[in-house]
Design a protein around this motif. Structure first.
Motif, PDB file in Angstrom:
ATOM      1  N   LYS A  21      23.587  11.620 -55.094  1.00 32.87           N
ATOM      2  CA  LYS A  21      24.586  12.167 -54.286  1.00 32.87           C
ATOM      3  C   LYS A  21      25.565  12.788 -54.700  1.00 32.87           C
ATOM      4  CE  LYS A  21      27.001   7.722 -53.863  1.00 32.87           C
ATOM      5  NZ  LYS A  21      27.787   6.730 -53.078  1.00 32.87           N
ATOM      6  N   GLU A  22      26.551  13.387 -53.955  1.00 36.66           N
ATOM      7  CA  GLU A  22      27.435  14.205 -54.392  1.00 36.66           C
ATOM      8  C   GLU A  22      28.506  13.362 -55.088  1.00 36.66           C
ATOM      9  OE1 GLU A  22      29.177  17.474 -51.833  1.00 36.66           O
ATOM     10  OE2 GLU A  22      31.058  16.169 -52.194  1.00 36.66           O
ATOM     11  N   VAL A  23      28.785  13.854 -56.419  1.00 36.48           N
ATOM     12  CA  VAL A  23      30.112  13.051 -57.150  1.00 36.48           C
ATOM     13  C   VAL A  23      31.392  13.809 -56.868  1.00 36.48           C
ATOM     14  CG1 VAL A  23      30.699  12.946 -59.705  1.00 36.48           C
ATOM     15  CG2 VAL A  23      28.417  12.648 -59.032  1.00 36.48           C
ATOM     16  N   GLY A  24      31.503  15.014 -56.681  1.00 37.94           N
ATOM     17  CA  GLY A  24      32.692  15.685 -56.307  1.00 37.94           C
ATOM     18  C   GLY A  24      32.324  17.057 -55.636  1.00 37.94           C
ATOM     19  N   ARG A  25      33.522  17.920 -55.403  1.00 36.47           N
ATOM     20  CA  ARG A  25      33.692  19.343 -55.169  1.00 36.47           C
ATOM     21  C   ARG A  25      34.817  19.945 -55.373  1.00 36.47           C
ATOM     22  NH1 ARG A  25      32.527  20.270 -49.554  1.00 36.47           N
ATOM     23  NH2 ARG A  25      30.615  19.076 -50.017  1.00 36.47           N
ATOM     24  N   LEU A  26      34.622  21.097 -55.751  1.00 39.67           N
ATOM     25  CA  LEU A  26      35.740  22.222 -55.766  1.00 39.67           C
ATOM     26  C   LEU A  26      35.608  23.237 -55.014  1.00 39.67           C
ATOM     27  CD1 LEU A  26      37.100  23.308 -59.194  1.00 39.67           C
ATOM     28  CD2 LEU A  26      36.471  24.906 -57.634  1.00 39.67           C
ATOM     29  N   THR A  27      36.928  23.614 -54.336  1.00 39.93           N
ATOM     30  CA  THR A  27      36.862  24.743 -53.398  1.00 39.93           C
ATOM     31  C   THR A  27      37.697  25.791 -53.998  1.00 39.93           C
ATOM     32  OG1 THR A  27      38.834  23.599 -51.989  1.00 39.93           O
ATOM     33  CG2 THR A  27      36.481  23.482 -51.143  1.00 39.93           C
ATOM     34  N   TYR A  28      37.326  27.013 -53.773  1.00 43.57           N
ATOM     35  CA  TYR A  28      37.913  28.144 -54.406  1.00 43.57           C
ATOM     36  C   TYR A  28      37.984  29.259 -53.511  1.00 43.57           C
ATOM     37  CZ  TYR A  28      33.199  29.677 -55.462  1.00 43.57           C
ATOM     38  OH  TYR A  28      31.924  30.129 -55.236  1.00 43.57           O
ATOM     39  N   THR A  29      38.841  30.329 -53.544  1.00 40.68           N
ATOM     40  CA  THR A  29      38.985  31.559 -52.932  1.00 40.68           C
ATOM     41  C   THR A  29      38.946  32.678 -53.925  1.00 40.68           C
ATOM     42  OG1 THR A  29      40.256  30.592 -51.157  1.00 40.68           O
ATOM     43  CG2 THR A  29      40.127  32.838 -51.081  1.00 40.68           C
ATOM     44  N   ILE A  30      38.179  33.815 -53.683  1.00 39.54           N
ATOM     45  CA  ILE A  30      38.262  34.836 -54.513  1.00 39.54           C
ATOM     46  C   ILE A  30      38.992  36.078 -54.069  1.00 39.54           C
ATOM     47  CG2 ILE A  30      36.739  36.476 -55.852  1.00 39.54           C
ATOM     48  CD1 ILE A  30      34.612  34.524 -55.347  1.00 39.54           C
ATOM     49  N   PHE A  31      39.832  36.717 -54.991  1.00 43.58           N
ATOM     50  CA  PHE A  31      40.514  37.859 -54.530  1.00 43.58           C
ATOM     51  C   PHE A  31      40.115  38.936 -55.584  1.00 43.58           C
ATOM     52  CE2 PHE A  31      43.266  34.670 -52.806  1.00 43.58           C
ATOM     53  CZ  PHE A  31      43.567  35.134 -51.701  1.00 43.58           C
ATOM     54  N   LEU A  43      38.129  17.659 -55.818  1.00 45.20           N
ATOM     55  CA  LEU A  43      38.044  16.056 -55.092  1.00 45.20           C
ATOM     56  C   LEU A  43      36.634  15.470 -55.824  1.00 45.20           C
ATOM     57  CD1 LEU A  43      37.847  13.838 -52.723  1.00 45.20           C
ATOM     58  CD2 LEU A  43      35.713  15.227 -51.703  1.00 45.20           C
ATOM     59  N   VAL A  44      37.048  14.390 -56.249  1.00 45.66           N
ATOM     60  CA  VAL A  44      35.969  13.414 -56.845  1.00 45.66           C
ATOM     61  C   VAL A  44      35.832  12.061 -56.022  1.00 45.66           C
ATOM     62  CG1 VAL A  44      35.471  12.145 -58.947  1.00 45.66           C
ATOM     63  CG2 VAL A  44      36.232  14.324 -59.284  1.00 45.66           C
ATOM     64  N   HIS A  45      34.707  12.011 -55.663  1.00 44.11           N
ATOM     65  CA  HIS A  45      34.529  10.660 -54.767  1.00 44.11           C
ATOM     66  C   HIS A  45      35.057   9.436 -55.356  1.00 44.11           C
ATOM     67  CE1 HIS A  45      32.809  13.050 -51.577  1.00 44.11           C
ATOM     68  NE2 HIS A  45      32.008  13.664 -52.349  1.00 44.11           N
ATOM     69  N   PRO A  46      35.609   8.317 -54.703  1.00 46.50           N
ATOM     70  CA  PRO A  46      36.243   7.180 -55.536  1.00 46.50           C
ATOM     71  C   PRO A  46      35.193   6.455 -56.265  1.00 46.50           C
ATOM     72  CG  PRO A  46      36.871   7.179 -53.166  1.00 46.50           C
ATOM     73  CD  PRO A  46      35.913   8.364 -53.517  1.00 46.50           C
ATOM     74  N   GLU A  49      35.496   8.279 -59.919  1.00 50.36           N
ATOM     75  CA  GLU A  49      36.945   8.565 -60.482  1.00 50.36           C
ATOM     76  C   GLU A  49      36.763   8.068 -61.957  1.00 50.36           C
ATOM     77  OE1 GLU A  49      39.757   7.453 -57.552  1.00 50.36           O
ATOM     78  OE2 GLU A  49      39.388   9.221 -56.610  1.00 50.36           O
ATOM     79  N   GLY A  50      37.594   8.807 -62.532  1.00 53.47           N
ATOM     80  CA  GLY A  50      37.989   8.243 -64.023  1.00 53.47           C
ATOM     81  C   GLY A  50      37.161   8.380 -65.217  1.00 53.47           C
ATOM     82  N   ARG A  51      36.073   9.495 -64.743  1.00 52.33           N
ATOM     83  CA  ARG A  51      35.020   9.569 -65.873  1.00 52.33           C
ATOM     84  C   ARG A  51      34.938  11.319 -66.136  1.00 52.33           C
ATOM     85  NH1 ARG A  51      30.191   6.551 -62.636  1.00 52.33           N
ATOM     86  NH2 ARG A  51      31.640   4.929 -62.041  1.00 52.33           N
ATOM     87  N   GLY A  52      36.166  11.550 -65.878  1.00 47.78           N
ATOM     88  CA  GLY A  52      35.951  13.279 -66.324  1.00 47.78           C
ATOM     89  C   GLY A  52      35.310  14.234 -65.459  1.00 47.78           C
TER      90      GLY A  52
END
Length: 96
Positions: A21-31, A43-46, A49-52
């Motif tokens: 499953k998904e561990v985490g996600r990062l959202t971004y916007t490009i200009f 976001l890292v799912h609980p 967490e704590g594993r880098g």
């Protein structure tokens, strides 16, 4: 662990997944007119967490930015804290 970058228009999401499953996600916007990528949220799912894992997501966004010759502005306070501790991002780190 596997990264997936889902870019759509001037935004996107980088997800980090394990075999199940998904561990985490990062959202971004490009200009593109400013050669800039803004990290909006990490976001890292609980249970992961704590594993880098959040740092791995930020590093993947930096790699993506370098490939496209963009600077990185970490709007997300977590991403900003991670980048401030990194030694090799002076060339792309926008602090303002």
């Amino acid at each position: 662990m596997k990264f997936e970058n889902n870019k759509s228009g001037n935004g996107g999401v980088i997800t980090l997944n394990n075999e199940i499953k998904e561990v985490g996600r990062l959202t971004y916007t490009i200009f593109p007119e400013d050669n800039k990528l803004i990290i909006s949220f990490v976001l890292v799912h609980p249970e992961f967490e704590g594993r880098g894992m959040g740092k791995f997501l930020v590093e993947e966004a930096i790699k993506f930015s370098r490939e496209n010759k963009w600077k990185v502005y970490p709007h997300c306070s977590y991403a900003r804290a991670v980048m401030k501790r990194m030694n090799d991002v002076e060339d792309i780190f926008l602090q303002n």
